[in-house]
Design an enzyme around this catalytic site. Structure first.
Site, PDB file in Angstrom:
ATOM      1  N   TYR A 183      37.486  47.362  23.230  1.00 45.63           N
ATOM      2  CA  TYR A 183      37.141  46.707  24.625  1.00 45.63           C
ATOM      3  C   TYR A 183      36.056  47.544  25.172  1.00 45.63           C
ATOM      4  O   TYR A 183      36.099  49.049  25.011  1.00 45.63           O
ATOM      5  CB  TYR A 183      38.263  46.679  25.589  1.00 45.63           C
ATOM      6  N   ASP A 199      32.051  51.535  39.722  1.00 43.72           N
ATOM      7  CA  ASP A 199      32.174  50.424  39.418  1.00 43.72           C
ATOM      8  C   ASP A 199      31.861  49.422  40.554  1.00 43.72           C
ATOM      9  O   ASP A 199      32.854  48.831  41.029  1.00 43.72           O
ATOM     10  CB  ASP A 199      33.279  49.950  38.668  1.00 43.72           C
ATOM     11  N   ASP A 231      33.216  43.586  28.916  1.00 52.62           N
ATOM     12  CA  ASP A 231      33.035  43.063  30.225  1.00 52.62           C
ATOM     13  C   ASP A 231      31.756  42.955  30.737  1.00 52.62           C
ATOM     14  O   ASP A 231      30.823  43.822  30.653  1.00 52.62           O
ATOM     15  CB  ASP A 231      33.900  44.350  30.920  1.00 52.62           C
ATOM     16  N   ASP A 284      31.242  41.796  33.838  1.00 57.29           N
ATOM     17  CA  ASP A 284      31.062  41.730  35.329  1.00 57.29           C
ATOM     18  C   ASP A 284      30.925  40.225  35.705  1.00 57.29           C
ATOM     19  O   ASP A 284      31.484  39.230  35.219  1.00 57.29           O
ATOM     20  CB  ASP A 284      30.169  42.512  36.079  1.00 57.29           C
ATOM     21  N   HIS A 327      34.319  38.919  28.797  1.00 59.36           N
ATOM     22  CA  HIS A 327      34.930  38.062  29.989  1.00 59.36           C
ATOM     23  C   HIS A 327      33.902  38.321  31.367  1.00 59.36           C
ATOM     24  O   HIS A 327      33.280  39.302  31.227  1.00 59.36           O
ATOM     25  CB  HIS A 327      36.307  38.797  30.212  1.00 59.36           C
ATOM     26  N   GLU A 332      33.750  37.286  35.559  1.00 57.61           N
ATOM     27  CA  GLU A 332      34.671  37.111  36.485  1.00 57.61           C
ATOM     28  C   GLU A 332      34.139  36.535  37.775  1.00 57.61           C
ATOM     29  O   GLU A 332      32.812  35.936  37.986  1.00 57.61           O
ATOM     30  CB  GLU A 332      34.957  38.510  37.222  1.00 57.61           C
ATOM     31  N   CYS A 383      35.870  47.237  41.846  1.00 58.34           N
ATOM     32  CA  CYS A 383      36.993  47.218  40.699  1.00 58.34           C
ATOM     33  C   CYS A 383      37.846  46.201  41.115  1.00 58.34           C
ATOM     34  O   CYS A 383      38.170  46.109  42.199  1.00 58.34           O
ATOM     35  CB  CYS A 383      37.276  48.746  40.957  1.00 58.34           C
ATOM     36  N   ARG A 393      37.652  35.601  33.568  1.00 60.15           N
ATOM     37  CA  ARG A 393      38.467  36.569  34.425  1.00 60.15           C
ATOM     38  C   ARG A 393      38.477  36.097  35.983  1.00 60.15           C
ATOM     39  O   ARG A 393      37.532  35.651  36.679  1.00 60.15           O
ATOM     40  CB  ARG A 393      37.897  38.044  34.229  1.00 60.15           C
ATOM     41  N   GLU A 401      43.117  38.926  36.786  1.00 58.72           N
ATOM     42  CA  GLU A 401      43.287  40.341  37.253  1.00 58.72           C
ATOM     43  C   GLU A 401      44.407  40.912  38.423  1.00 58.72           C
ATOM     44  O   GLU A 401      44.754  40.054  39.300  1.00 58.72           O
ATOM     45  CB  GLU A 401      41.866  40.882  37.747  1.00 58.72           C
ATOM     46  N   ASN A 424      46.009  42.964  32.030  1.00 57.16           N
ATOM     47  CA  ASN A 424      45.277  44.398  31.964  1.00 57.16           C
ATOM     48  C   ASN A 424      46.123  45.190  32.358  1.00 57.16           C
ATOM     49  O   ASN A 424      46.510  45.786  33.473  1.00 57.16           O
ATOM     50  CB  ASN A 424      44.060  44.326  33.042  1.00 57.16           C
TER      51      ASN A 424
END
Length: 297
Positions: free
Chosen positions: A41, A56, A83, A85, A110, A112, A120, A155, A185, A207
């Protein structure tokens, strides 16, 4: 030859629970692979903190992530989940991200449902886009992939804002829009995972990040809840950071690293994981061949 996306899908099918280990560098990817990992990942937060030294908070770009992904994928045969975002913009930006990362060697991404100036997933005050906009993101990602086996994972950060039923509704809609897998999440209880997996037909990711909202559930617990992928995004990164800080402080306070030698990987161990000696043997063979060519002339 099996595509990276197909490899990821097969790993999810073949393992009762696929443990996906976070790697922030190509060397950490090698360590994870040689420890028995079946998937890797690349965390957006890891890229931000590790490669850029920033929080982040949506600061990093596609290019920042793609550089790390390409380096990692060039040194491992394992499928890599990335990721992305919020996808760094609208439909065209998302399509470019999918194409770029697929070509860089990624197996899955993924995306989101936070706004672009994201936070985050385990922090307060997250702001989400409307459900329709999230579905557009999923459709854009699905339409853009080059290989149909490339995995699009949805996500959602909606659990804390809208509750479980709304989160399940959003994930179900994402699946209908083409998402292959889902990632709820900041889940705080095992029972919540059980409810999600009973309601969602595709593989669900948990996660298992440290110091966040989700308890450090064991593999047995996750399997009992029907989870198919366990993500450990920054476990090694956090451990390495603490070790580095300790070494720096010891050198500055004691004038030597002698007291922390036993916490370090040795030079020979580093060489073993890198395959240093094999590289050196190839170099020696090339040099010997070059000398032979000179003698013939």
């Amino acid at each position: 030859m099996m595509s990276q996306g197909k490899q990821f899908r097969e790993a999810v099918k073949e393992n009762e629970l696929l443990q996906c280990l976070g790697a922030t560098t190509a060397y950490h990817a090698l360590l994870a692979e040689k420890s028995g990992a079946k998937a890797l990942y690349v965390s957006g937060g890891g890229v931000a903190a590790g490669s850029l030294g920033v929080p982040d908070l949506g600061i990093s770009t596609l290019n920042d992530v793609a550089i790390d992904v390409e380096r990692i994928c060039s040194r491992t045969n394992l499928p890599v989940l990335v990721d992305i975002d919020t996808g760094w913009g609208g439909s065209l930006n998302i399509a470019r991200a999918i194409n770029t990362l697929e070509k860089a060697g990624a197996a899955a991404i993924h995306i989101e449902d936070q706004v672009q100036q994201k936070r985050c997933g385990h922090r307060p005050n997250k702001v989400l886009v409307p459900k329709a906009e999230m579905l557009d993101r999923i459709k854009s990602a699905v339409d853009a992939r080059i290989n149909d086996d490339f995995v699009i994972m949805a996500r959602t950060d909606s659990l804390a804002h809208h509750g479980l039923e709304a989160a399940i509704d959003i994930m179900g809609a994402c699946v209908e829009a083409g998402a292959d897998m889902v990632f709820p999440e900041a889940v705080s209880e095992l029972a919540v995972y059980k409810k999600i997996t009973k309601s969602i037909a595709v593989p669900v990711l948990a996660n298992i990040t440290e110091f966040g909202k989700t308890p450090l559930l064991t593999t047995d617990e996750l399997i009992s809840a029907g989870i198919k992928i366990a993500l450990y995004p920054l476990s090694a990164f956090r451990a390495a950071n603490q070790a580095a800080l300790n070494v720096y402080q010891q050198i500055m306070s004691n004038g030597s690293q002698q007291s922390v030698l036993e916490t370090m990987q040795t030079r020979e161990e580093l060489y073993q994981y890198l395959g240093y000696h094999e590289y050196e043997q190839q170099l020696d063979q090339l040099l010997t061949k070059g000398e032979d060519d000179v003698n013939i002339i």
